[in-house]
Design a protein around this motif. Structure first.
Motif, PDB file in Angstrom:
ATOM      1  N   ALA A 128      24.755  36.559  47.331  1.00 20.06           N
ATOM      2  CA  ALA A 128      24.193  36.565  45.719  1.00 20.06           C
ATOM      3  C   ALA A 128      25.067  37.469  45.092  1.00 20.06           C
ATOM      4  O   ALA A 128      25.400  37.236  43.859  1.00 20.06           O
ATOM      5  CB  ALA A 128      22.733  36.569  45.670  1.00 20.06           C
ATOM      6  N   SER A 129      25.273  38.800  45.457  1.00 21.13           N
ATOM      7  CA  SER A 129      25.806  39.758  44.945  1.00 21.13           C
ATOM      8  C   SER A 129      27.217  39.711  44.630  1.00 21.13           C
ATOM      9  O   SER A 129      27.820  39.966  43.407  1.00 21.13           O
ATOM     10  CB  SER A 129      25.485  41.290  45.355  1.00 21.13           C
ATOM     11  OG  SER A 129      24.343  41.584  45.550  1.00 21.13           O
ATOM     12  N   LEU A 130      27.859  39.099  45.654  1.00 21.75           N
ATOM     13  CA  LEU A 130      29.222  38.753  45.549  1.00 21.75           C
ATOM     14  C   LEU A 130      29.540  37.579  44.443  1.00 21.75           C
ATOM     15  O   LEU A 130      30.500  37.758  43.886  1.00 21.75           O
ATOM     16  CB  LEU A 130      29.686  38.237  46.875  1.00 21.75           C
ATOM     17  CG  LEU A 130      30.374  39.183  47.761  1.00 21.75           C
ATOM     18  CD1 LEU A 130      30.342  38.818  49.193  1.00 21.75           C
ATOM     19  CD2 LEU A 130      31.363  40.100  47.385  1.00 21.75           C
ATOM     20  N   VAL A 131      28.544  36.647  44.436  1.00 29.92           N
ATOM     21  CA  VAL A 131      28.808  35.669  43.505  1.00 29.92           C
ATOM     22  C   VAL A 131      28.964  36.345  42.043  1.00 29.92           C
ATOM     23  O   VAL A 131      29.904  35.947  41.123  1.00 29.92           O
ATOM     24  CB  VAL A 131      27.443  34.549  43.264  1.00 29.92           C
ATOM     25  CG1 VAL A 131      27.562  33.871  41.925  1.00 29.92           C
ATOM     26  CG2 VAL A 131      27.577  33.778  44.578  1.00 29.92           C
ATOM     27  N   THR A 132      28.047  37.443  41.647  1.00 31.02           N
ATOM     28  CA  THR A 132      28.203  38.145  40.518  1.00 31.02           C
ATOM     29  C   THR A 132      29.717  38.761  40.171  1.00 31.02           C
ATOM     30  O   THR A 132      30.463  38.620  39.156  1.00 31.02           O
ATOM     31  CB  THR A 132      26.976  39.115  40.297  1.00 31.02           C
ATOM     32  OG1 THR A 132      25.644  38.177  40.272  1.00 31.02           O
ATOM     33  CG2 THR A 132      26.971  39.817  38.983  1.00 31.02           C
ATOM     34  N   GLU A 133      29.940  39.438  41.316  1.00 33.89           N
ATOM     35  CA  GLU A 133      31.035  40.525  41.046  1.00 33.89           C
ATOM     36  C   GLU A 133      32.363  39.562  41.104  1.00 33.89           C
ATOM     37  O   GLU A 133      33.605  39.840  40.347  1.00 33.89           O
ATOM     38  CB  GLU A 133      31.040  41.358  42.150  1.00 33.89           C
ATOM     39  CG  GLU A 133      30.204  42.483  42.130  1.00 33.89           C
ATOM     40  CD  GLU A 133      30.283  43.347  41.019  1.00 33.89           C
ATOM     41  OE1 GLU A 133      31.464  43.533  40.441  1.00 33.89           O
ATOM     42  OE2 GLU A 133      29.115  43.453  40.335  1.00 33.89           O
ATOM     43  N   LEU A 134      32.409  38.519  42.008  1.00 32.77           N
ATOM     44  CA  LEU A 134      33.484  37.667  41.836  1.00 32.77           C
ATOM     45  C   LEU A 134      33.520  37.004  40.585  1.00 32.77           C
ATOM     46  O   LEU A 134      34.740  36.398  40.298  1.00 32.77           O
ATOM     47  CB  LEU A 134      33.316  36.430  43.031  1.00 32.77           C
ATOM     48  CG  LEU A 134      33.839  37.424  44.386  1.00 32.77           C
ATOM     49  CD1 LEU A 134      33.352  36.424  45.485  1.00 32.77           C
ATOM     50  CD2 LEU A 134      35.166  38.134  44.442  1.00 32.77           C
ATOM     51  N   GLY A 135      32.397  36.421  39.998  1.00 31.13           N
ATOM     52  CA  GLY A 135      32.389  35.941  38.717  1.00 31.13           C
ATOM     53  C   GLY A 135      33.182  36.983  37.579  1.00 31.13           C
ATOM     54  O   GLY A 135      33.756  36.328  36.802  1.00 31.13           O
ATOM     55  N   LYS A 136      32.886  38.234  37.684  1.00 34.45           N
ATOM     56  CA  LYS A 136      33.410  38.956  36.763  1.00 34.45           C
ATOM     57  C   LYS A 136      34.826  38.979  36.855  1.00 34.45           C
ATOM     58  O   LYS A 136      35.661  38.899  35.767  1.00 34.45           O
ATOM     59  CB  LYS A 136      32.976  40.303  36.993  1.00 34.45           C
ATOM     60  CG  LYS A 136      31.494  40.765  36.646  1.00 34.45           C
ATOM     61  CD  LYS A 136      31.271  42.173  36.952  1.00 34.45           C
ATOM     62  CE  LYS A 136      29.969  42.660  36.900  1.00 34.45           C
ATOM     63  NZ  LYS A 136      29.582  44.081  37.119  1.00 34.45           N
ATOM     64  N   LEU A 137      35.427  38.910  38.040  1.00 32.89           N
ATOM     65  CA  LEU A 137      36.784  38.704  38.046  1.00 32.89           C
ATOM     66  C   LEU A 137      37.537  37.361  37.689  1.00 32.89           C
ATOM     67  O   LEU A 137      38.538  37.338  37.223  1.00 32.89           O
ATOM     68  CB  LEU A 137      37.217  38.610  39.649  1.00 32.89           C
ATOM     69  CG  LEU A 137      36.867  40.159  40.244  1.00 32.89           C
ATOM     70  CD1 LEU A 137      37.371  40.402  41.791  1.00 32.89           C
ATOM     71  CD2 LEU A 137      37.592  41.359  39.692  1.00 32.89           C
ATOM     72  N   GLN A 138      36.616  36.284  37.439  1.00 30.44           N
ATOM     73  CA  GLN A 138      37.296  35.170  37.257  1.00 30.44           C
ATOM     74  C   GLN A 138      37.110  35.080  35.478  1.00 30.44           C
ATOM     75  O   GLN A 138      37.621  34.238  34.784  1.00 30.44           O
ATOM     76  CB  GLN A 138      36.057  34.005  37.540  1.00 30.44           C
ATOM     77  CG  GLN A 138      36.237  33.705  38.985  1.00 30.44           C
ATOM     78  CD  GLN A 138      37.528  33.511  39.715  1.00 30.44           C
ATOM     79  OE1 GLN A 138      38.404  32.686  39.053  1.00 30.44           O
ATOM     80  NE2 GLN A 138      37.852  34.188  40.695  1.00 30.44           N
TER      81      GLN A 138
END
Length: 181
Positions: free
Chosen positions: A76-86
């Protein structure tokens, strides 16, 4: 005698090369800390790389412990961080191959989230009570995601455009041959 002279020359050359590489690396590290052109100051590839590396390590530790709850929290934390990169500001600050790697990591992470949720639903248990064979079915996906996350970290740290080359690194000395040669 010749061996000694050749050895001294080899050592002096190696020391010169290592000192130049060290200066270039130090200059590159200071250039990486700056925000590249086109990116906003709110997005820092270096801090994003550190965050993603921390999440990579947390996912690896959760996988080693076979702790599905911790894996789900990290996912779930990776969803947030990878979303920032998108986001557009994240895409502008990254090299093209890092953008592709970020998209791949996001897809793998989403698949992991779905598979963990399906496994919990299928067994009707809390994440900590999942059977180890059930988590074993995720092994290829988790290993692939961990590898992709490391590639992404390297892309964030090493894929930044450096305008004008490396600052502070002199060009190669070009001399003129002595007269008569």
């Amino acid at each position: 005698m010749r061996r000694t002279v050749v050895g001294v020359i080899a050592v002096a050359t190696a020391c010169s090369v290592f000192s130049l590489v060290g200066m270039g690396t130090a200059s590159a590290a200071s250039a990486l800390a700056q925000t590249p052109p086109g990116a906003t100051a709110a997005f820092s590839p270096v801090s994003e790389a550190a965050t993603i590396r921390g999440l990579h390590d947390a996912l690896a530790a959760a996988w080693q412990a076979k702790d599905a709850d911790a894996m789900q929290a990290t996912q779930a934390s990776l969803v947030t961080e990878l979303g920032k990169l998108q986001a557009p500001q994240g895409r502008k600050a990254m090299a093209t191959d890092a953008v592709t790697t970020a998209s791949k990591a996001l897809a793998q992470n989403n698949e992991l989230g779905q598979d963990l949720a399906a496994l919990m639903t299928q067994h009707g248990k809390a994440g900590a009570d999942l059977p180890l064979p059930g988590l074993g079915s995720l092994m290829n996906l988790v290993q692939s995601l961990l590898g992709t996350l490391l590639s992404l970290v390297m892309g964030l740290l090493g894929g930044l455009p450096l305008p004008g080359g490396l600052p502070g690194v002199p060009g190669l000395p070009v001399g003129t041959p002595p007269a008569g040669h």
